[in-house]
Design a protein around this motif. Sequence first.
Motif, PDB file in Angstrom:
ATOM      1  N   PHE A   1       0.834  -1.101  -0.005  1.00 42.51           N
ATOM      2  CA  PHE A   1       0.079  -0.087   0.304  1.00 42.51           C
ATOM      3  C   PHE A   1       0.878   1.232  -0.075  1.00 42.51           C
ATOM      4  O   PHE A   1       0.572   2.193  -0.571  1.00 42.51           O
ATOM      5  N   ARG A   2       2.075   1.096   0.746  1.00 41.66           N
ATOM      6  CA  ARG A   2       2.881   2.349   0.706  1.00 41.66           C
ATOM      7  C   ARG A   2       3.299   2.802  -0.457  1.00 41.66           C
ATOM      8  O   ARG A   2       3.219   3.944  -0.961  1.00 41.66           O
ATOM      9  N   ASP A   3       3.470   2.113  -1.767  1.00 39.87           N
ATOM     10  CA  ASP A   3       3.971   2.303  -2.857  1.00 39.87           C
ATOM     11  C   ASP A   3       2.850   3.074  -3.668  1.00 39.87           C
ATOM     12  O   ASP A   3       3.097   4.082  -4.272  1.00 39.87           O
ATOM     13  N   TRP A   4       1.713   2.664  -3.372  1.00 39.16           N
ATOM     14  CA  TRP A   4       0.506   3.336  -4.091  1.00 39.16           C
ATOM     15  C   TRP A   4       0.004   4.685  -3.502  1.00 39.16           C
ATOM     16  O   TRP A   4      -0.384   5.341  -3.897  1.00 39.16           O
ATOM     17  N   ARG A   5       0.254   4.621  -2.185  1.00 37.88           N
ATOM     18  CA  ARG A   5       0.054   5.966  -1.423  1.00 37.88           C
ATOM     19  C   ARG A   5       1.231   6.954  -1.947  1.00 37.88           C
ATOM     20  O   ARG A   5       0.628   8.119  -2.215  1.00 37.88           O
ATOM     21  N   LEU A   6       2.128   6.557  -2.333  1.00 40.23           N
ATOM     22  CA  LEU A   6       3.164   7.406  -2.765  1.00 40.23           C
ATOM     23  C   LEU A   6       2.892   7.999  -3.979  1.00 40.23           C
ATOM     24  O   LEU A   6       3.138   9.318  -4.714  1.00 40.23           O
ATOM     25  N   LEU A   7       2.197   7.184  -4.821  1.00 34.49           N
ATOM     26  CA  LEU A   7       1.646   7.631  -6.117  1.00 34.49           C
ATOM     27  C   LEU A   7       0.271   8.141  -6.209  1.00 34.49           C
ATOM     28  O   LEU A   7      -0.241   8.459  -6.913  1.00 34.49           O
ATOM     29  N   GLY A   8      -0.087   8.247  -4.862  1.00 32.43           N
ATOM     30  CA  GLY A   8      -1.298   9.315  -4.720  1.00 32.43           C
ATOM     31  C   GLY A   8      -2.674   8.517  -5.076  1.00 32.43           C
ATOM     32  O   GLY A   8      -3.702   9.179  -5.591  1.00 32.43           O
ATOM     33  N   GLN A   9      -2.550   7.235  -5.034  1.00 30.08           N
ATOM     34  CA  GLN A   9      -3.618   6.368  -5.580  1.00 30.08           C
ATOM     35  C   GLN A   9      -4.559   5.973  -4.589  1.00 30.08           C
ATOM     36  O   GLN A   9      -4.195   5.756  -3.339  1.00 30.08           O
ATOM     37  N   ARG A  10      -5.873   6.120  -4.758  1.00 28.98           N
ATOM     38  CA  ARG A  10      -7.027   5.772  -3.616  1.00 28.98           C
ATOM     39  C   ARG A  10      -7.412   4.252  -3.905  1.00 28.98           C
ATOM     40  O   ARG A  10      -7.675   3.646  -3.049  1.00 28.98           O
ATOM     41  N   TYR A  11      -7.331   3.800  -5.271  1.00 27.27           N
ATOM     42  CA  TYR A  11      -7.849   2.428  -5.332  1.00 27.27           C
ATOM     43  C   TYR A  11      -6.794   1.725  -6.363  1.00 27.27           C
ATOM     44  O   TYR A  11      -6.285   2.480  -6.999  1.00 27.27           O
ATOM     45  N   VAL A  12      -6.688   0.466  -6.007  1.00 30.33           N
ATOM     46  CA  VAL A  12      -5.861  -0.458  -6.917  1.00 30.33           C
ATOM     47  C   VAL A  12      -6.854  -1.652  -7.314  1.00 30.33           C
ATOM     48  O   VAL A  12      -7.211  -2.515  -6.328  1.00 30.33           O
ATOM     49  N   LEU A  13      -6.609  -1.989  -8.441  1.00 38.51           N
ATOM     50  CA  LEU A  13      -7.271  -3.267  -9.128  1.00 38.51           C
ATOM     51  C   LEU A  13      -6.165  -4.127  -9.510  1.00 38.51           C
ATOM     52  O   LEU A  13      -5.381  -3.690 -10.439  1.00 38.51           O
ATOM     53  N   VAL A  14      -6.252  -5.301  -8.940  1.00 31.70           N
ATOM     54  CA  VAL A  14      -5.210  -6.279  -9.462  1.00 31.70           C
ATOM     55  C   VAL A  14      -5.948  -7.604  -9.995  1.00 31.70           C
ATOM     56  O   VAL A  14      -7.259  -7.847  -9.380  1.00 31.70           O
ATOM     57  N   GLY A  15      -5.408  -8.441 -10.943  1.00 32.38           N
ATOM     58  CA  GLY A  15      -6.069  -9.751 -11.100  1.00 32.38           C
ATOM     59  C   GLY A  15      -5.369 -10.500 -12.180  1.00 32.38           C
ATOM     60  O   GLY A  15      -4.197 -10.198 -12.670  1.00 32.38           O
ATOM     61  N   GLN A  16      -5.678 -11.669 -12.359  1.00 33.11           N
ATOM     62  CA  GLN A  16      -5.404 -12.683 -13.233  1.00 33.11           C
ATOM     63  C   GLN A  16      -6.266 -13.105 -14.408  1.00 33.11           C
ATOM     64  O   GLN A  16      -7.541 -13.064 -13.911  1.00 33.11           O
ATOM     65  N   VAL A  17      -5.932 -13.638 -15.588  1.00 32.89           N
ATOM     66  CA  VAL A  17      -6.940 -13.976 -16.621  1.00 32.89           C
ATOM     67  C   VAL A  17      -6.384 -15.256 -16.830  1.00 32.89           C
ATOM     68  O   VAL A  17      -5.110 -15.582 -17.148  1.00 32.89           O
ATOM     69  N   ASN A  18      -7.096 -16.187 -16.913  1.00 35.19           N
ATOM     70  CA  ASN A  18      -6.681 -17.698 -17.303  1.00 35.19           C
ATOM     71  C   ASN A  18      -7.594 -18.165 -18.300  1.00 35.19           C
ATOM     72  O   ASN A  18      -8.635 -17.746 -18.306  1.00 35.19           O
ATOM     73  N   SER A  19      -7.064 -18.769 -19.574  1.00 34.43           N
ATOM     74  CA  SER A  19      -7.697 -19.153 -20.715  1.00 34.43           C
ATOM     75  C   SER A  19      -7.658 -20.558 -20.784  1.00 34.43           C
ATOM     76  O   SER A  19      -6.546 -21.020 -20.933  1.00 34.43           O
ATOM     77  N   ALA A  20      -8.705 -21.183 -20.836  1.00 33.92           N
ATOM     78  CA  ALA A  20      -8.531 -22.753 -21.078  1.00 33.92           C
ATOM     79  C   ALA A  20      -9.937 -23.250 -21.715  1.00 33.92           C
ATOM     80  O   ALA A  20     -10.926 -22.839 -21.522  1.00 33.92           O
ATOM     81  N   GLY A  21      -9.932 -24.161 -22.842  1.00 33.59           N
ATOM     82  CA  GLY A  21     -10.967 -24.762 -23.282  1.00 33.59           C
ATOM     83  C   GLY A  21     -11.967 -23.600 -23.807  1.00 33.59           C
ATOM     84  O   GLY A  21     -13.091 -23.808 -23.876  1.00 33.59           O
ATOM     85  N   GLY A  22     -11.499 -22.604 -24.527  1.00 29.99           N
ATOM     86  CA  GLY A  22     -12.405 -21.519 -25.201  1.00 29.99           C
ATOM     87  C   GLY A  22     -13.039 -20.618 -23.984  1.00 29.99           C
ATOM     88  O   GLY A  22     -13.719 -19.847 -24.159  1.00 29.99           O
ATOM     89  N   THR A  23     -12.555 -20.967 -22.794  1.00 28.64           N
ATOM     90  CA  THR A  23     -13.282 -19.977 -21.729  1.00 28.64           C
ATOM     91  C   THR A  23     -12.091 -19.100 -21.030  1.00 28.64           C
ATOM     92  O   THR A  23     -10.969 -19.613 -20.803  1.00 28.64           O
ATOM     93  N   LEU A  24     -12.564 -17.923 -20.679  1.00 27.12           N
ATOM     94  CA  LEU A  24     -11.677 -16.858 -20.185  1.00 27.12           C
ATOM     95  C   LEU A  24     -12.210 -16.956 -18.595  1.00 27.12           C
ATOM     96  O   LEU A  24     -13.464 -16.762 -18.196  1.00 27.12           O
ATOM     97  N   GLN A  25     -11.110 -17.140 -17.634  1.00 22.77           N
ATOM     98  CA  GLN A  25     -11.491 -17.010 -16.255  1.00 22.77           C
ATOM     99  C   GLN A  25     -10.586 -15.914 -15.639  1.00 22.77           C
ATOM    100  O   GLN A  25      -9.440 -15.808 -15.694  1.00 22.77           O
ATOM    101  N   ALA A  26     -11.256 -14.989 -14.923  1.00 24.43           N
ATOM    102  CA  ALA A  26     -10.565 -13.838 -14.325  1.00 24.43           C
ATOM    103  C   ALA A  26     -10.892 -13.880 -13.197  1.00 24.43           C
ATOM    104  O   ALA A  26     -12.178 -14.169 -12.455  1.00 24.43           O
TER     105      ALA A  26
END
Lengths: 196, 438
Positions: free
Chosen positions: B97-122
């Motif tokens: 959080f310290r890194d994001w506070r330094l950058l003046g950010q209020r919110y952070v969205l993180v995530g992963q996307v996996n693709s298998a068998g024609g389906t995307l899973q986020a």
Amino acid sequence: MMKFTASQKALALIFSFGLVAGCSSTGDTMGEDGMESAPGSESTSGQESGSTVFGGEDGSGVSSSEMTEQQRQEAEARAERAQAEAMREITTFYFDFDTAEIKQEARDVLVAHARFLRANPGQDVRIEGHADERGTKGYNLALGERRANAVQSFLVVNGAARGQTETVSYGEEKPAVMSSGESAWAQNRRVELIFQ
Amino acid sequence: MKNRSNPSGPRHALLVVMMLSLFAAPVLGDELLIRITQGADAAIPISVVPFSESGQMPQGDKISRIVQSDLAMSGEFNPLAPEKMLSLPSEGSEVFFRDWRLLGQRYVLVGQVNSAGGTLQAQYELYDVSQEKRLVGATASAPVSASRSLAHHISDRVYEAITGVPGAFSTKLAYVTLERRADGSLYRLQVSDVDGKRARVRLESDEPILSPAWSPDAKKLAYVSFETGKPAIYVHELSSGERQRVADFQGLNSAPAWSDDGRSLLMTLSKDGNAEIYRMSLANGDLKRLTDHWSIDTEPAYDHTGEGFFFTSDRSGGPQVYHQASDSAGPRRITFGGRYNAAPRADSSGDYVYYVHQRAGAFHIARTHLETGTETVLTRTESDESPSISPNGRMLIYATESGGNSVLTVIAVDGGAAYSLPASRGDVRDPTWSPIVQ
């Protein structure tokens, strides 16, 4: 002055027909302006024209003067027909912003159209109403209809049968001039008669 | 092709008109190009960290990239450019959080996307930086072909978690494009995502197509088409392409607006002499006349109760916005500022009515607060029309002029950021924002 171009054009047209009307007691003027019905251009008028010349040379007293009077009336009728025909060349009528009031200068022309429709019951006319691009499409659709209805009523009052007429409004969808500014808008606020 | 009334009435007009085979499978439309025209001043700083990816990814934009652009387009967020980020976490344990506070950010969205068998899973997580707290942790999946839908879904969740208002990124726009050519005009009714992507042509005609309106379930469009040489109202089911011509009376058939239950349409008809507002039952074509005045009454729009409606009338001399609280209630004039106020649209809260307003020769979009009567002009552009409010009440889309063409512009209803959606060629007009469908 650019912004009056459309109405100036319309006025110029009306005035030129006004001049025809003013001079229409002489067959000559009619002949010059009403090209298609000028003496000699059709076989019937050619005969009439010929008889005029013949009558003048004959000089056979009383009957000659009666012929002249009759011919004068015929010439007048021809002139009137030519004038009406020339007026009927005008099929577009312009309106002020957000109004459907038929302008004074359009009235004689619309009367000519109405008489023509009365004389030709098999003739139909489609009355297309238009608005300029300003304002909303929905309101302009209704405004175009109001203009078309105003022209329809005027034609019917002056002798056309309602069944000869149909109205449609295109609102601002079919501008006559594809640009903005008062000059274009003035030419787009209109009703067009389409004879079918 | 006579413009005469149909003696057997609306039932006869309820003919099912199958669409031409050309349109049975929607053809690809012109994607609208987004142009951000105005930055947001008080936008919320948020970092959408590029999602980590595994498996076969769809062509084109990455999921996180679409989310970032959605949030920026709303005008309420100011996403940080990824190259300015100090780290690229893809799950909560990696967020410092310290890194994001330094950058003046209020919110952070993180995530992963996996693709298998024609389906995307986020799998994605939204963090509040100052409170060091996770606001959302969720997974979502979609076919690879629907990657944009998946991204818009995530945007909706993020938007709602922060603002408390449902996001409208998964909704659709319907609009009409117009190309004027030497040999005539080409009108195309199109449906796209709200960012202008995935445009599909639903109807194409040489004659005008106007006033598309979404059914409450977003499955149908009602609109006006001049394809028979005169205006008629059609109801068009998008999935099947099946159409009904529901109103084809003598004179005007225009400005359809759906009731909340999807069973009837308000519309403008002039079959009884001049433009009046009617309600038509779609089940049997029954009509009820709701206005009665020799002036023009048109452009009906239901209010937030679904009982009353706003409309445009020039009974006072020029077009003004009126409200009628019920079928039988007398109309009440709403707008008094200026000589031209038309095309009203209600918001879902019942606080405001939006409309086209003329001031000093220019046409803007304005709104009036219904309780106080206070009028506010919302746009700085000058040839504005066809306002449509997003279903969450936060955004307004309208048509205006830019470089001689009609373009769509989206603004936040309280001012702020704006983006425009020009057509790749010709005009794009008559936008209408679909409802939110769960």
